[in-house]
Scaffold this active site. Structure first.
Site, PDB file in Angstrom:
ATOM      1  N   ASP A 457       0.861  -1.183   0.000  1.00  0.00           N
ATOM      2  CA  ASP A 457       0.000   0.000   0.000  1.00  0.00           C
ATOM      3  C   ASP A 457       0.901   1.236   0.000  1.00  0.00           C
ATOM      4  O   ASP A 457       2.023   1.181  -0.510  1.00  0.00           O
ATOM      5  CB  ASP A 457      -0.939  -0.021   1.213  1.00  0.00           C
ATOM      6  CG  ASP A 457      -2.263   0.669   0.940  1.00  0.00           C
ATOM      7  OD1 ASP A 457      -2.250   1.890   0.658  1.00  0.00           O
ATOM      8  OD2 ASP A 457      -3.319   0.018   1.010  1.00  0.00           O
ATOM      9  N   HIS A 499      -3.876   6.209   3.483  1.00  0.00           N
ATOM     10  CA  HIS A 499      -4.598   5.042   2.967  1.00  0.00           C
ATOM     11  C   HIS A 499      -3.944   3.752   3.460  1.00  0.00           C
ATOM     12  O   HIS A 499      -4.636   2.809   3.846  1.00  0.00           O
ATOM     13  CB  HIS A 499      -4.616   5.069   1.444  1.00  0.00           C
ATOM     14  CG  HIS A 499      -5.404   3.952   0.833  1.00  0.00           C
ATOM     15  ND1 HIS A 499      -4.847   2.742   0.483  1.00  0.00           N
ATOM     16  CD2 HIS A 499      -6.715   3.864   0.506  1.00  0.00           C
ATOM     17  CE1 HIS A 499      -5.776   1.960  -0.026  1.00  0.00           C
ATOM     18  NE2 HIS A 499      -6.918   2.610  -0.028  1.00  0.00           N
ATOM     19  N   SER A 689     -11.285  -1.068  -0.646  1.00  0.00           N
ATOM     20  CA  SER A 689     -10.091  -0.941   0.202  1.00  0.00           C
ATOM     21  C   SER A 689     -10.356  -1.468   1.594  1.00  0.00           C
ATOM     22  O   SER A 689      -9.465  -2.038   2.232  1.00  0.00           O
ATOM     23  CB  SER A 689      -9.668   0.525   0.300  1.00  0.00           C
ATOM     24  OG  SER A 689      -9.024   0.949  -0.864  1.00  0.00           O
TER      25      SER A 689
END
Length: 867
Positions: A457, A499, A689
């Site tokens: 990520d 994120h 996600s």
């Protein structure tokens, strides 16, 4: 009230006696006619000169007339379409940046830029001048052979050759004609004109506010089309959209750069500073404070880079990620000597057999045009290399559209269940949903249970209270160019607000207290908090899917004993990506990847509504989305009467087609907890996600719980490790909630909705019950071979000219299906593994016409699609 005046010059033909029989153009007069009609519709008092009418004296006299008429606040629109050239000047060193006078080729002679500057000096302070020049400005492209070591020159040469080979007419006065003009008239016509300006700087003392929108950079050529020049044609397309009328001059050039790759349009300005002119639609006549001058711009005539940015109005109706193209150059034989990037590129990484370069001010959508052109020019210079795009960029996401909602408004997204009060943070872990909390308890009770997960990520944010207890700081790794490889920390200022942090905490987050969760939850917040997690930073932004860093991170995960990979990202496929998936599968590593998301607000979907790659490979688990009420994370299942406000409310999960759902499994989203940087958590985690780390956590828990049994069955032995992947998937798929919880489960979820504890109760499948999934590489390359064989029968491959391989063009076409919105519907339903369906689709005239009309398709692909 301000008044508008305009002059529109278009020359398809120029005096053969003066220019030595220069080739005629086809579309320049049509350009002038378009601009005149546009100007009159916009309220301008317009004049025009075509062909023989467009003499130097006529143009200068008209400008002089306008200068006398125009009062402060008025605007002049001056457009030119025709040939351009240059003449060397002899000004004192330091007086101007340029050593050439740029020219417009009017009918009887070339008009020097110094003559235009002189004409502009006659305009009063507070007037505005807007110039649209659809011509070439420099002769530097006349070099025949690029510098063998200069990549930018190779790129320009390849692009120019491609355009010329496809019948496009350059608006650059040919070199032979330039030389004839100077030989015949240099001393008698042009030297006397240049002498008048030898001691005067260009654009000095211009009191009007001047802005130039030019078709190309000073070292490029622009092209004549069948109906219009490529630059004017782009304006015509833009003006059809109402939002265009809200753009200022730099934003217009920025928008045109999105429409075609080569040449790159240019913008510069000088003279008075009129703030209202700077911010308004530049063609608008009547604007507030049109005559208010606040200063002066120095006449710096160097091309000014245009920042790639969005206007407020574009943020949701035309959402794009402004990202430069990156190309990976892999040498078959490394060249001798140093390779230099040139003016248009930057070298990001350099290895023994590769270069990674970024193309300045080149939209990522046009990567393939650049890749093909560069490879062809290098090949002609005897430098064998494979040149491929390195980035896959998801539109519709930047700091205005992050996965989590506004951290300053941390409540649940009311449009999606659960609304505030229906649930508490951590609901997704419960027995009626993913069962991850109960599954974790069972694994904790298993002696010696352990497992290692690679988290691919944007990295993590240090010191967050919910970071995994077993986060492996020693093995953390960044694969992003120019970063310290030993540090996988995220950069919150990137606009994504962590994120990587959000997905990592959902994957394996540690204990949290009620004071960190608005009084709603305490306990372990991650799906598999017992797991060791290795953070792998493969991108600085969740919107960037880089197959090179993905492949490197997969190999790193394999080398460091990871048995599960969790990646909440999606993008476009490549051979590199497919081979990495195969290596992981054969090493017994379970890859869980987000199916992808799409948006439904505004002018239409901003991404294909289907499973993207690598989730679409059959050796990967594609994580789709199910909501709190077990219905699909899809706009069709929103709460009735919901208010739809801007933000992640407009994001929905992707699914389908059926051919890409055979290995899919749903996790829960949206309104899952999301680790944040303002609050410890917000309640509004969303997208696939959030679903992905739940599925990955369940896979890791199964391995930790059943390791001994799988070892006994030989699933850790070389050649049999793929069986471990299939055994884990068998357990997850067979235990998943299906028709008893949602009738149409197969369509949206593939194999159902995750039930982690139920999966632990499934015994490890026997070897005879397991079937090896098709190779990702063969599946992907099979698609490319199908399309490639189609191309080999088409027009491009009947030519002896150098050309990209059919396989490269096939890859470009499949990327185009995910780049250009006009193909989203096709890509969302087509079975990529069905050769009959694939060839039938790309052979349709309607499909061909879409490719030919696409601004993102390279010239080679457009030729290859034709008979």
């Amino acid at each position: 009230m301000s008044k508008g005046y305009s002059l529109h010059i278009g020359l398809n033909k120029i005096d053969k006696q003066h220019y030595s029989d220069v080739p005629f153009l086809k579309a320049a007069v049509a350009d002038a006619e378009f601009w005149k009609e546009f100007a009159e519709q916009s309220g301008y008092s317009a004049r025009h000169f075509h062909d023989e009418e467009a003499t130097a004296s006529a143009v200068l006299a008209t400008l002089n007339d306008y200068a006398g008429k125009m009062a402060p606040g008025d605007i002049l629109l001056l457009t030119y379409a025709g040939h351009g050239s240059q003449i060397a000047n002899e000004k004192a060193v330091g007086l101007d940046n340029e050593r050439f006078d740029q020219t417009w080729c009017l009918y009887d002679r070339e008009l020097l830029d110094d003559e235009l500057f002189e004409a502009f000096r006659a305009f009063r302070e507070g007037t505005r001048i807007l110039i649209v020049s659809d011509s070439c400005h420099s002769g530097t492209i006349a070099r025949v052979v690029p510098d063998a070591q200069n990549l930018s020159q190779h790129l320009a040469a390849g692009l120019e050759k491609a355009a010329g080979a496809r019948g496009m007419r350059s608006r650059k006065l040919p070199l032979a004609n330039e030389q004839d003009v100077l030989s015949l008239y240099g001393e008698t016509v042009y030297a006397p004109v240049q002498k008048r300006f030898r001691t005067k700087a260009q654009a000095a003392d211009v009191k009007a506010a001047v802005k130039l929108l030019a078709a190309c950079q000073d070292d490029q050529t622009t092209f004549d089309g069948d109906k219009n020049g490529v630059f004017t044609e782009s304006f015509i397309g833009l003006f059809r959209k109402a939002s265009t009328r809200k753009k200022n001059a730099p934003e217009l050039i920025d928008a045109i750069r999105e429409r075609y790759y080569y040449p790159r349009p240019n913008f510069f300005e000088y003279g008075a500073i009129i703030p209202a002119f700077d911010t308004a639609f530049p063609f608008k006549i009547d604007i507030p404070d049109a005559a208010v001058v606040t200063g002066k711009r120095s006449p710096d005539l160097k091309p000014r880079p245009v920042g790639r940015r969005l206007t407020k109005e574009e943020e949701w109706d035309e959402v794009k990620v402004k990202r430069n193209a990156q190309l990976l150059i892999t040498w078959k034989t490394p060249p001798a000597g140093d390779i230099t990037p040139g003016n248009d590129m930057e070298i990001l990484e350099k290895g023994a057999d590769f270069l990674l370069v970024e193309l300045k001010d080149t939209p990522h959508e046009h990567s393939w045009s650049a890749a093909h052109a560069l490879q062809q020019s290098l090949q002609q210079a005897g430098m064998e290399a494979v040149v491929e795009p390195d980035l896959s960029v998801t539109p519709a996401q930047d700091k205005r559209a992050t996965r989590e909602a506004d951290a300053n408004n941390p409540d649940y997204i009311r449009e999606w269940p659960p609304a505030m009060g229906d649930a508490a943070i951590g609901w997704h872990l419960g027995d009626t949903h993913s069962q991850l909390a109960k599954a974790t308890e069972e694994v904790r009770a298993t002696p010696g249970a352990h497992v290692r997960i690679a988290h691919l990520d944007t990295g993590y944010i240090p010191k967050h209270p919910a970071l995994p207890e077993n986060l492996d700081y020693q093995l953390q790794r960044s694969f992003v160019s120019k970063e310290n490889p030993a540090v996988a920390e995220d950069k919150p200022e990137s606009g994504q607000d962590g994120h990587g942090l959000g997905t990592m905490v959902l994957l394996a987050g540690g204990k949290v207290s009620k004071d960190q969760t608005f009084g709603e939850y305490e306990g372990y917040i991650g799906g598999a908090p017992v797991a060791t997690v290795i953070p792998c930073r493969i991108s600085e932004s969740v919107v960037i899917m880089n197959d090179r860093t993905f492949a490197e991170a997969i190999d790193y995960a394999i080398a460091n004993g990871c048995e599960v990979v969790s990646m909440s990202m999606a993008g476009k496929p490549s051979q590199r990506m497919a081979k990495a998936v195969n290596r992981a599968y054969e090493a017994g590593v379970v890859i869980v990847s987000a199916a992808s998301n799409c948006w439904y607000k505004g002018t239409g979907a901003l991404l294909p509504k289907c499973v993207l790659f690598p989730a679409a490979f059959e050796r990967v688990i594609a994580a789709t989305g199910a909501m709190h009420d077990h219905r699909p994370y899809d706009v069709d299942f929103l709460r009735e009467g919901s208010e739809r406000a801007i933000s992640t409310q407009y994001m929905q999960g992707s699914w389908g087609p059926a051919s890409r759902m055979t290995r899919a499994l749903a996790g829960y989203t949206p309104n899952t907890p999301w680790a944040s940087t303002v609050h410890p958590f917000v309640r509004s985690g969303g997208g696939t996600s959030s679903a992905t780390p739940q599925v990955a956590a369940a896979a890791a828990l199964y391995i930790a719980r059943h390791r001994e049994e799988m070892e006994k069955k030989g699933y850790y032995e070389e050649g049999k490790k793929w069986m471990k992947v299939e055994a884990v998937r068998h357990a997850l798929y067979t235990s998943a909630a299906k028709g008893d919880i949602f009738p149409d489960w197969k369509k949206y979820y593939g194999n159902g909705i995750l039930r982690a504890w139920d999966a632990l109760q499934v015994p490890v499948a026997e070897p005879a019950a397991l079937t090896q999934s098709p190779s990702a590489e063969s599946t992907w390359w099979g698609v490319v071979e199908i399309v490639g064989s189609f191309f080999k029968r088409r027009k491009l491959f009947r030519s002896s000219e150098p050309k990209p391989s059919a396989e490269a063009l096939a890859t470009e076409l499949l990327h185009l299906l995910q780049t250009d919105p006009q193909f989203y519907e096709i890509f969302s339903r087509i079975d990529l593994s069905n050769p009959v369906e694939m060839e039938a689709t790309i052979g349709q005239p309607e499909f061909r016409d879409k490719v030919l009309a696409s601004p993102y398709a390279s010239a080679w692909l457009k030729e290859a699609i034709q008979m």
